[in-house]
Motif scaffolding. Structure first.
Motif, PDB file in Angstrom:
ATOM      1  N   ASP A   1      53.775 -99.820  18.441  1.00 56.79           N
ATOM      2  CA  ASP A   1      52.732 -98.845  18.123  1.00 56.79           C
ATOM      3  C   ASP A   1      53.077 -98.099  16.836  1.00 56.79           C
TER       4      ASP A   1
ATOM      5  N   THR B   1      52.787-100.449  13.879  1.00 52.26           N
ATOM      6  CA  THR B   1      51.384-100.677  13.525  1.00 52.26           C
ATOM      7  C   THR B   1      50.854 -99.567  12.635  1.00 52.26           C
ATOM      8  N   GLU B   2      51.234 -98.339  12.909  1.00 53.21           N
ATOM      9  CA  GLU B   2      50.759 -97.222  12.092  1.00 53.21           C
ATOM     10  C   GLU B   2      51.253 -97.350  10.650  1.00 53.21           C
TER      11      GLU B   2
ATOM     12  N   LEU C   1      49.280-100.186   8.966  1.00 56.45           N
ATOM     13  CA  LEU C   1      47.930 -99.749   8.617  1.00 56.45           C
ATOM     14  C   LEU C   1      47.936 -98.765   7.455  1.00 56.45           C
TER      15      LEU C   1
ATOM     16  N   ALA D   1      45.706 -98.975   4.159  1.00 56.36           N
ATOM     17  CA  ALA D   1      44.786 -97.877   3.851  1.00 56.36           C
ATOM     18  C   ALA D   1      45.006 -97.318   2.457  1.00 56.36           C
TER      19      ALA D   1
ATOM     20  N   GLU E   1      43.020-104.810  18.700  1.00 57.28           N
ATOM     21  CA  GLU E   1      43.035-103.369  18.421  1.00 57.28           C
ATOM     22  C   GLU E   1      43.294-103.107  16.942  1.00 57.28           C
ATOM     23  N   LEU E   2      44.226-103.843  16.355  1.00 57.90           N
ATOM     24  CA  LEU E   2      44.518-103.665  14.943  1.00 57.90           C
ATOM     25  C   LEU E   2      43.335-104.125  14.093  1.00 57.90           C
ATOM     26  N   ARG E   3      42.746-105.244  14.468  1.00 59.59           N
ATOM     27  CA  ARG E   3      41.587-105.781  13.738  1.00 59.59           C
ATOM     28  C   ARG E   3      40.461-104.767  13.643  1.00 59.59           C
ATOM     29  N   ARG E   4      40.245-104.036  14.708  1.00 59.78           N
ATOM     30  CA  ARG E   4      39.161-103.053  14.734  1.00 59.78           C
ATOM     31  C   ARG E   4      39.447-101.827  13.874  1.00 59.78           C
ATOM     32  N   ARG E   5      40.694-101.661  13.474  1.00 60.57           N
ATOM     33  CA  ARG E   5      41.068-100.501  12.666  1.00 60.57           C
ATOM     34  C   ARG E   5      41.227-100.836  11.182  1.00 60.57           C
TER      35      ARG E   5
END
Length: 387
Positions: free
Chosen positions: A207, A210-211, A214, A218, A239-243
């Protein structure tokens, strides 16, 4: 004719090979709804007098012929990735030559190509600081871009060993993305594929990792074409794909759950960059063409039955899936021998290979089942399994 195959638990069983390959629809229209790359293997030179520790001896003609095979079916080629034994027999000098040759071949035939950028030219003596890691990445990025190929920023063993915090990852990737002339693909390769990558992105907590991942995207969305996720965790990928920021693609690298991830759901889907699409190339391309028509059910009917073979090839230790990939290429007639750089053909047992043959034959993957049967028989005889 039946074959006597060794069983994993000991003993043997009989198997009746099929007589015809799977029948795929005629025509090879370009793939439309998904961008699909096959991570392609390299073909060793079986006549080279090399030791397992020596530089790889590659059969360039057979290696490039296999890439033409993939391009002919409409697939892109992901070059010099871990499927090509990058860091497991193929050193940077060999990978650089592979990239140059494949990029030139792609231009000649109009094939799509993306190439791995890493830091595997480093040794413990040269890669002990972030500056060295950055410089190694820069060298490889420059070569890939010089060939006109898209760059895939691979996870780096040297960075995993050197970084002290997530901030080190953020700094290195920010530097590389600023330098990239075109949008790249970021590759998150899990430790099941390479144990040296444990704790990538600065944490063993996925988790938290992942942050950080991302955050890299970003801060530089215009320099990221997409991300390749190879964690073998469908829920986490979704979940990652959606973010992901708008316009940044997700390329699944999940060789366990690829049909459902490519098919997608009401909130999106994954494109693909997969090692299993090396042996599945023609069938995978046909399945995506069916999906292009909006027929998700037909797509799943073609691709779902292949998952058992993929899970078998990628079973732990997952990094040795390459042995099964090359084995199937030999049985399918794409190369004349079952030899791998670094002697990696010995990395899987005879019962494992026999089951791979059985599953692939059942799917109709072999263009000439009789050739595959004869080659399987010859391998069995080498191991003392007479028919």
């Amino acid at each position: 004719m039946t074959l006597r195959l060794p069983s994993p638990g000991g003993g043997s069983r009989t198997y009746t090979p099929r007589s015809e390959p799977a029948r795929l629809a005629a025509g090879r229209a370009p793939l439309a709804s998904r961008t699909v790359f096959s991570a392609a293997h390299v073909v060793a030179d079986p006549y080279a007098d090399v030791s397992p520790d020596a530089a790889a001896a590659v059969d360039w003609d057979a290696t490039l012929a296999f890439r033409r095979h993939l391009w002919s079916h409409g697939l892109g080629v992901a070059e010099a990735m871990d499927t090509a034994q990058r860091g497991m027999g193929l050193d940077w000098a060999g990978a650089a030559e592979l990239i140059r040759r494949s990029a030139a071949e792609a231009k000649a035939v109009g094939g799509r190509i993306a190439c791995g950028v890493g830091t595997d030219q480093l040794t413990p003596a040269t890669g002990g600081a972030l500056d060295g890691v950055r410089a190694a990445y820069e060298e490889q990025l420059a070569l890939v871009e010089e060939t006109g190929s898209q760059a895939i920023l691979m996870a780096s063993r040297a960075l995993a060993a050197t970084a002290k915090s997530p901030d080190d990852y953020l700094a290195v990737y920010a530097h590389l993305l600023r330098q990239a002339s075109e949008p790249v693909v970021l590759h998150w390769l899990g430790p099941m594929f390479d144990p040296a990558l444990a704790g990538y992105w600065g944490s063993t907590d996925l988790d938290a990792a992942t942050e950080t991942f991302l955050q890299v995207i970003a801060e530089h969305p215009d320099k990221v074409d997409g991300v390749k996720i190879s964690l073998l965790d469908a829920r986490r990928e979704i979940e990652l794909r959606r973010r992901l920021p708008k316009g940044v693609r997700c390329y699944t690298g999940d060789d366990f759950h690829y049909p459902e991830l490519i098919a997608g759901d009401e909130r999106g889907f994954s494109h693909a960059l997969l090692g299993i699409f090396d042996p599945l190339g023609p069938l995978a391309a046909e399945a995506v063409r069916v999906l292009d028509t909006g027929d998700t059910k037909g797509f799943r009917e073609l691709l779902d039955p292949t998952v058992e073979l993929s899970r078998h090839l990628f079973q732990p230790p997952t990094r040795f899936y390459k042995t099964g990939v090359v084995f199937l290429a030999w049985l399918a007639g794409h190369q004349d021998h079952f030899t791998m750089v670094g002697g990696l053909q010995s990395a899987r047992s005879l019962p494992h290979l026999a089951r791979a043959y059985e599953l692939a034959d059942g799917l109709g993957l072999f263009p000439d089942p009789a050739v595959a049967e004869a080659r399987m028989t010859s391998l069995l005889s080498v191991y003392g399994v007479d028919q």
